[in-house]
Design a protein around this motif. Structure first.
Motif, PDB file in Angstrom:
ATOM      1  N   GLY A  38      48.019  53.785 -22.358  1.00 59.46           N
ATOM      2  CA  GLY A  38      48.928  53.307 -23.398  1.00 59.46           C
ATOM      3  C   GLY A  38      48.849  54.115 -24.671  1.00 59.46           C
ATOM      4  N   THR A  39      48.750  53.411 -25.803  1.00 61.19           N
ATOM      5  CA  THR A  39      48.694  54.087 -27.100  1.00 61.19           C
ATOM      6  C   THR A  39      47.261  54.262 -27.593  1.00 61.19           C
ATOM      7  OG1 THR A  39      48.938  51.954 -28.212  1.00 61.19           O
ATOM      8  CG2 THR A  39      50.948  53.201 -27.771  1.00 61.19           C
ATOM      9  N   ALA A  40      46.283  53.864 -26.775  1.00 60.09           N
ATOM     10  CA  ALA A  40      44.885  54.016 -27.179  1.00 60.09           C
ATOM     11  C   ALA A  40      44.473  55.485 -27.099  1.00 60.09           C
ATOM     12  CB  ALA A  40      43.985  53.172 -26.279  1.00 60.09           C
ATOM     13  N   MET A  41      43.374  55.810 -27.774  1.00 59.20           N
ATOM     14  CA  MET A  41      42.840  57.168 -27.715  1.00 59.20           C
ATOM     15  C   MET A  41      41.338  57.098 -27.888  1.00 59.20           C
ATOM     16  SD  MET A  41      43.503  60.379 -27.332  1.00 59.20           S
ATOM     17  CE  MET A  41      42.072  61.381 -26.974  1.00 59.20           C
ATOM     18  N   VAL A  42      40.604  57.439 -26.841  1.00 56.27           N
ATOM     19  CA  VAL A  42      39.147  57.415 -26.875  1.00 56.27           C
ATOM     20  C   VAL A  42      38.632  58.836 -27.073  1.00 56.27           C
ATOM     21  CG1 VAL A  42      37.047  56.922 -25.575  1.00 56.27           C
ATOM     22  CG2 VAL A  42      38.997  55.355 -25.446  1.00 56.27           C
ATOM     23  N   GLY A  43      37.725  59.004 -28.032  1.00 53.28           N
ATOM     24  CA  GLY A  43      37.088  60.298 -28.260  1.00 53.28           C
ATOM     25  C   GLY A  43      35.598  60.209 -28.004  1.00 53.28           C
ATOM     26  N   LEU A  44      34.862  61.219 -28.439  1.00 56.00           N
ATOM     27  CA  LEU A  44      33.411  61.254 -28.296  1.00 56.00           C
ATOM     28  C   LEU A  44      32.775  61.389 -29.673  1.00 56.00           C
ATOM     29  CD1 LEU A  44      33.054  63.698 -25.248  1.00 56.00           C
ATOM     30  CD2 LEU A  44      32.984  61.197 -25.208  1.00 56.00           C
ATOM     31  N   ALA A  45      31.591  60.858 -29.799  1.00 53.20           N
ATOM     32  CA  ALA A  45      30.864  60.944 -31.069  1.00 53.20           C
ATOM     33  C   ALA A  45      29.496  61.557 -30.836  1.00 53.20           C
ATOM     34  CB  ALA A  45      30.719  59.554 -31.696  1.00 53.20           C
ATOM     35  N   GLY A  46      29.067  62.380 -31.780  1.00 56.24           N
ATOM     36  CA  GLY A  46      27.734  62.960 -31.703  1.00 56.24           C
ATOM     37  C   GLY A  46      27.658  64.141 -30.762  1.00 56.24           C
ATOM     38  N   GLY A  47      26.477  64.364 -30.247  1.00 57.35           N
ATOM     39  CA  GLY A  47      26.240  65.482 -29.343  1.00 57.35           C
ATOM     40  C   GLY A  47      25.541  66.639 -30.040  1.00 57.35           C
ATOM     41  N   PRO A  48      25.050  67.609 -29.278  1.00 54.67           N
ATOM     42  CA  PRO A  48      24.384  68.781 -29.858  1.00 54.67           C
ATOM     43  C   PRO A  48      25.322  69.579 -30.757  1.00 54.67           C
ATOM     44  CG  PRO A  48      23.929  68.606 -27.508  1.00 54.67           C
ATOM     45  CD  PRO A  48      25.001  67.617 -27.807  1.00 54.67           C
ATOM     46  N   ARG A  49      24.751  70.299 -31.724  1.00 55.83           N
ATOM     47  CA  ARG A  49      25.524  71.088 -32.674  1.00 55.83           C
ATOM     48  C   ARG A  49      25.675  72.522 -32.182  1.00 55.83           C
ATOM     49  NH1 ARG A  49      22.427  72.052 -36.604  1.00 55.83           N
ATOM     50  NH2 ARG A  49      23.883  72.373 -38.311  1.00 55.83           N
ATOM     51  N   SER A  50      26.827  73.119 -32.481  1.00 55.97           N
ATOM     52  CA  SER A  50      27.067  74.527 -32.165  1.00 55.97           C
ATOM     53  C   SER A  50      28.140  75.056 -33.104  1.00 55.97           C
ATOM     54  CB  SER A  50      27.512  74.700 -30.701  1.00 55.97           C
ATOM     55  OG  SER A  50      28.689  73.955 -30.430  1.00 55.97           O
ATOM     56  N   ASN A  51      28.146  76.348 -33.303  1.00 60.44           N
ATOM     57  CA  ASN A  51      29.228  76.978 -34.064  1.00 60.44           C
ATOM     58  C   ASN A  51      29.945  77.980 -33.166  1.00 60.44           C
ATOM     59  OD1 ASN A  51      26.821  78.509 -34.182  1.00 60.44           O
ATOM     60  ND2 ASN A  51      27.387  79.495 -36.108  1.00 60.44           N
ATOM     61  N   TRP A  52      31.215  77.698 -32.902  1.00 55.23           N
ATOM     62  CA  TRP A  52      32.057  78.541 -32.077  1.00 55.23           C
ATOM     63  C   TRP A  52      32.646  79.650 -32.951  1.00 55.23           C
ATOM     64  CZ3 TRP A  52      35.194  74.888 -28.301  1.00 55.23           C
ATOM     65  CH2 TRP A  52      34.299  74.045 -27.651  1.00 55.23           C
ATOM     66  N   ILE A 103      33.928  68.640 -32.587  1.00 53.61           N
ATOM     67  CA  ILE A 103      34.772  69.743 -32.102  1.00 53.61           C
ATOM     68  C   ILE A 103      35.918  69.185 -31.266  1.00 53.61           C
ATOM     69  CG2 ILE A 103      34.818  71.766 -30.597  1.00 53.61           C
ATOM     70  CD1 ILE A 103      31.951  72.357 -31.532  1.00 53.61           C
ATOM     71  N   LEU A 104      35.586  68.246 -30.365  1.00 50.73           N
ATOM     72  CA  LEU A 104      36.653  67.589 -29.602  1.00 50.73           C
ATOM     73  C   LEU A 104      37.582  66.843 -30.547  1.00 50.73           C
ATOM     74  CD1 LEU A 104      37.981  66.677 -26.962  1.00 50.73           C
ATOM     75  CD2 LEU A 104      36.344  64.776 -26.901  1.00 50.73           C
ATOM     76  N   GLY A 105      37.023  66.226 -31.590  1.00 48.37           N
ATOM     77  CA  GLY A 105      37.847  65.516 -32.569  1.00 48.37           C
ATOM     78  C   GLY A 105      38.837  66.432 -33.256  1.00 48.37           C
ATOM     79  N   ALA A 106      38.447  67.704 -33.493  1.00 49.24           N
ATOM     80  CA  ALA A 106      39.365  68.663 -34.109  1.00 49.24           C
ATOM     81  C   ALA A 106      40.570  68.905 -33.211  1.00 49.24           C
ATOM     82  CB  ALA A 106      38.636  69.974 -34.389  1.00 49.24           C
ATOM     83  N   ALA A 107      40.329  69.002 -31.899  1.00 39.58           N
ATOM     84  CA  ALA A 107      41.436  69.197 -30.956  1.00 39.58           C
ATOM     85  C   ALA A 107      42.293  67.942 -30.852  1.00 39.58           C
ATOM     86  CB  ALA A 107      40.878  69.583 -29.581  1.00 39.58           C
ATOM     87  N   ILE A 108      41.673  66.776 -30.905  1.00 47.24           N
ATOM     88  CA  ILE A 108      42.413  65.510 -30.854  1.00 47.24           C
ATOM     89  C   ILE A 108      43.340  65.384 -32.059  1.00 47.24           C
ATOM     90  CG2 ILE A 108      42.144  63.003 -31.047  1.00 47.24           C
ATOM     91  CD1 ILE A 108      39.633  63.263 -29.291  1.00 47.24           C
ATOM     92  N   ARG A 109      42.806  65.681 -33.237  1.00 45.37           N
ATOM     93  CA  ARG A 109      43.615  65.577 -34.453  1.00 45.37           C
ATOM     94  C   ARG A 109      44.713  66.630 -34.490  1.00 45.37           C
ATOM     95  NH1 ARG A 109      38.405  64.536 -36.302  1.00 45.37           N
ATOM     96  NH2 ARG A 109      38.098  66.704 -36.961  1.00 45.37           N
ATOM     97  N   ALA A 110      44.474  67.794 -33.885  1.00 49.82           N
ATOM     98  CA  ALA A 110      45.504  68.836 -33.838  1.00 49.82           C
ATOM     99  C   ALA A 110      46.724  68.353 -33.065  1.00 49.82           C
ATOM    100  CB  ALA A 110      44.937  70.109 -33.215  1.00 49.82           C
ATOM    101  N   TYR A 111      46.514  67.488 -32.082  1.00 51.33           N
ATOM    102  CA  TYR A 111      47.628  66.910 -31.324  1.00 51.33           C
ATOM    103  C   TYR A 111      48.353  65.835 -32.128  1.00 51.33           C
ATOM    104  CZ  TYR A 111      47.028  68.995 -26.670  1.00 51.33           C
ATOM    105  OH  TYR A 111      47.004  69.844 -25.601  1.00 51.33           O
ATOM    106  N   GLY A 112      47.733  65.358 -33.209  1.00 51.84           N
ATOM    107  CA  GLY A 112      48.306  64.266 -33.976  1.00 51.84           C
ATOM    108  C   GLY A 112      47.798  62.912 -33.547  1.00 51.84           C
ATOM    109  N   PHE A 113      46.816  62.880 -32.624  1.00 48.04           N
ATOM    110  CA  PHE A 113      46.255  61.622 -32.161  1.00 48.04           C
ATOM    111  C   PHE A 113      45.243  61.078 -33.173  1.00 48.04           C
ATOM    112  CE2 PHE A 113      46.591  63.431 -27.579  1.00 48.04           C
ATOM    113  CZ  PHE A 113      47.946  63.179 -27.573  1.00 48.04           C
ATOM    114  N   THR A 114      45.100  59.770 -33.188  1.00 48.91           N
ATOM    115  CA  THR A 114      44.048  59.105 -33.949  1.00 48.91           C
ATOM    116  C   THR A 114      43.209  58.304 -32.968  1.00 48.91           C
ATOM    117  OG1 THR A 114      45.449  58.920 -35.916  1.00 48.91           O
ATOM    118  CG2 THR A 114      43.524  57.481 -35.800  1.00 48.91           C
ATOM    119  N   THR A 115      41.911  58.509 -32.976  1.00 49.65           N
ATOM    120  CA  THR A 115      41.063  57.808 -32.020  1.00 49.65           C
ATOM    121  C   THR A 115      40.949  56.329 -32.381  1.00 49.65           C
ATOM    122  OG1 THR A 115      39.107  58.448 -33.284  1.00 49.65           O
ATOM    123  CG2 THR A 115      39.693  59.835 -31.420  1.00 49.65           C
ATOM    124  N   THR A 116      41.061  55.484 -31.366  1.00 52.13           N
ATOM    125  CA  THR A 116      40.877  54.048 -31.543  1.00 52.13           C
ATOM    126  C   THR A 116      39.448  53.629 -31.206  1.00 52.13           C
ATOM    127  OG1 THR A 116      41.727  53.747 -29.295  1.00 52.13           O
ATOM    128  CG2 THR A 116      43.285  53.509 -31.111  1.00 52.13           C
TER     129      THR A 116
END
Length: 523
Positions: free
Chosen positions: A199-213, A250-263
């Motif tokens: 539906g209109t929900a959007m699940v993302g991820l929080a935390g995880g190891p740090r890295s710089n791409w 990092i995944l959140g950056a891609a989610i926001r680029a789509y215009g999605f907001t995580t619920t």
């Protein structure tokens, strides 16, 4: 090419970095470019004003004669081409990733070239909990990484005998236009998460190891920057951005680029837990399973949005390490030379990258305010579990064989996360109890909601009557391999009394991959 000008041979000119190297070089009015790539590779179109300064030389760098000849007339070489398939063995990788480096360098030496920029990889460093600098020891954990280390050693050995000055670049995980491997499939993740969220929900991820791409444009800029700087010759440099982030961000950056907001955001397990899981998730079988499952979901999205088939979800051991431990690089050495980062933070850079994928038809575009992406299709797969059963009242009796093969079907996956129940149909072979009889029941995949998997089905026993089997796996993240592959169960008679117990297992080497390969959408 005219004499007296800078003429740069760019290998892998149709790739993520190579294409941007060409763009960067063409901004210099006194520079001509020779683009080298495989004959079947689609090279980017050139602006009319640049066509007179570019020559294309298609061919196979695994051919020594071509590799030596393709640099003819070049004053500099920027070698980006490589096989980045982590699944290939050393023998398959070596001709392109090692031998071609030597052939190109020898050809450049014969041409009297001045500079040679070679692309290695940030994955060649040994595991460390601290900052990764150019002084961090090298260690290969895969055939691909070994080819990169060997290519560096070969280049250094050849240069000692004379030839153009060389520079080695070791980029961190590269994202950017045209990317297909490693970080390239990042645009596939938000739509897949959206599809699974329902539906209109959007699940993302929080935390995880740090890295710089690192943005591919910054990698290209670094290559051109060091190309004719004699102070850089003979040195190795990391190329990365300035902002280490947890993977969830990092995944959140891609989610926001789509215009999605995580619920909702699911927390990634702590690094210690991820390290304990790593022996399981670093196997070829696991990655094949994961990629097949993601590929099925992406097929649904691709068909729905009329996308090309260029981009597919893909995870391998090189990217898996970024989910297990911190991988943070230092770019201080390159900055000391005068280089600057154009894209210091993936969170601000990714919207333009995603726009490229969308314009190319590789990733979906969502109209503002209509972000519904749901699984109005079904999904099914076939699984086999085998083991033994024993009557409850005959503990001294020997164990008997027990095997069932069943197809699990979800007619519609909309709302599946809330009610993860599939229809189960198949065949049971239980020695002295049921001989190849049909089974019907359900499979509950409550991996996240209840941390359990429940098989429940009925069958007609040889002695008469409708019997029932119930098996339950309770998921323990600290013992994931054991709890995901073993299925203890009970067998109940028509009156609901337990008459036997069973101990079943999923045979990882023989049964997991066929199960995943059987995964298919149901329309």
């Amino acid at each position: 090419m005219k004499k007296g000008t800078t003429t740069v041979v760019v290998t892998g000119a149709g790739g993520t970095v190579g294409a941007l190297v060409v763009e960067e070089l063409l901004r210099r009015e006194d520079t001509r470019v020779i683009r080298v790539d495989r004959p079947e590779k689609r090279l980017p179109a050139l602006p009319d004003e640049a066509k007179g300064r570019v020559e294309d030389r298609p061919g196979d760098l695994g051919d020594a004669a071509f590799a030596r000849a393709c640099v003819a007339g070049g004053t500099h070489v920027i070698h980006t081409a490589a096989l980045i398939d982590i699944g290939l063995d050393y023998a398959r990788l070596k001709p392109i990733n090692v031998d071609a480096v030597g052939w190109l360098y020898e050809g450049a030496r014969d041409e009297g070239a001045q500079g040679f920029v070679h692309f290695s990889s940030g994955s060649v460093y040994q595991t460390t909990s601290g900052l990764i600098t150019e002084d961090t020891p090298l260690r290969a954990d895969s055939a691909y990484e070994q080819t990169k280390i060997d290519s560096e050693a070969l280049l250094q050995a050849l240069a000692r005998k004379g030839g153009p000055g060389f520079v080695i670049l070791r980029p961190s995980l590269i994202y950017g236009p045209r990317g297909l491997r490693l970080a390239g499939p990042l645009p596939t993740l938000p739509p897949i998460f959206k599809l699974l969220s329902g539906g209109t929900a959007m699940v993302g991820l929080a935390g995880g190891p740090r890295s710089n791409w690192v943005h591919a444009e910054d990698v290209a800029r670094a290559a051109v920057f060091v190309m004719d700087r004699r102070a850089a010759y003979g040195e190795s440099y990391n190329v990365c951005d300035d902002t280490p982030l947890p993977f969830g961000e990092i995944l959140g950056a891609a989610i926001r680029a789509y215009g999605f907001t995580t619920t909702a955001n699911l927390p990634l397990p702590p690094k210690l837990v991820m390290r304990l899981l790593y022996p399981l998730v670093s196997t070829d079988v696991f990655f094949k399973a994961l990629n097949v499952a993601a590929g099925v979901l992406w097929t649904v999205i691709r068909n729905r949005h009329n996308l090309t088939d260029d981009l597919v979800p893909h995870v391998d051991t090189a990217t898996a390490s970024y989910f297990v431990r911190d991988v943070v690089f230092s770019n201080a050495k390159l900055k000391e030379l005068g280089w600057t980062v154009k894209h210091p933070d993936i969170r601000t850079a990714y919207p333009d990258v995603l726009r490229w994928y969308q314009d190319a038809g590789w990733a979906p575009r969502y109209e503002q305010g209509s972000f519904v992406e749901n699984l109005d299709v079904g999904l099914e797969f076939t699984a086999t579990l085998s083991g033994t059963w024993r009557r409850t009242d005959e503990r001294a009796a020997g164990e008997r064989n027990f095997t069932f093969t069943a197809t699990a079907t979800a007619d519609r996956l909309r709302g599946f996360a809330a009610a993860p129940l599939l229809r189960l149909r198949g065949t049971l072979f239980a020695e002295d109890l049921a001989d190849g009889v049909p089974i019907e029941g359900t499979l509950e995949l409550g991996l996240f909601s209840r941390r359990r998997i429940v098989y429940e089905f009925e069958f007609d026993a040889r002695e008469g009557g409708r019997y029932r089997f119930r098996g339950q796996q309770d998921i323990d993240l600290l013992h994931a391999l054991r709890t995901l592959t073993r299925l203890p169960g009970r067998i109940l008679d028509p009156a609901g009394r337990e008459i036997a117990t069973a101990q079943l297992a999923l045979d990882l080497p023989n049964d997991l991959l066929p199960m995943v390969l059987s995964l298919r959408p149901v329309y």
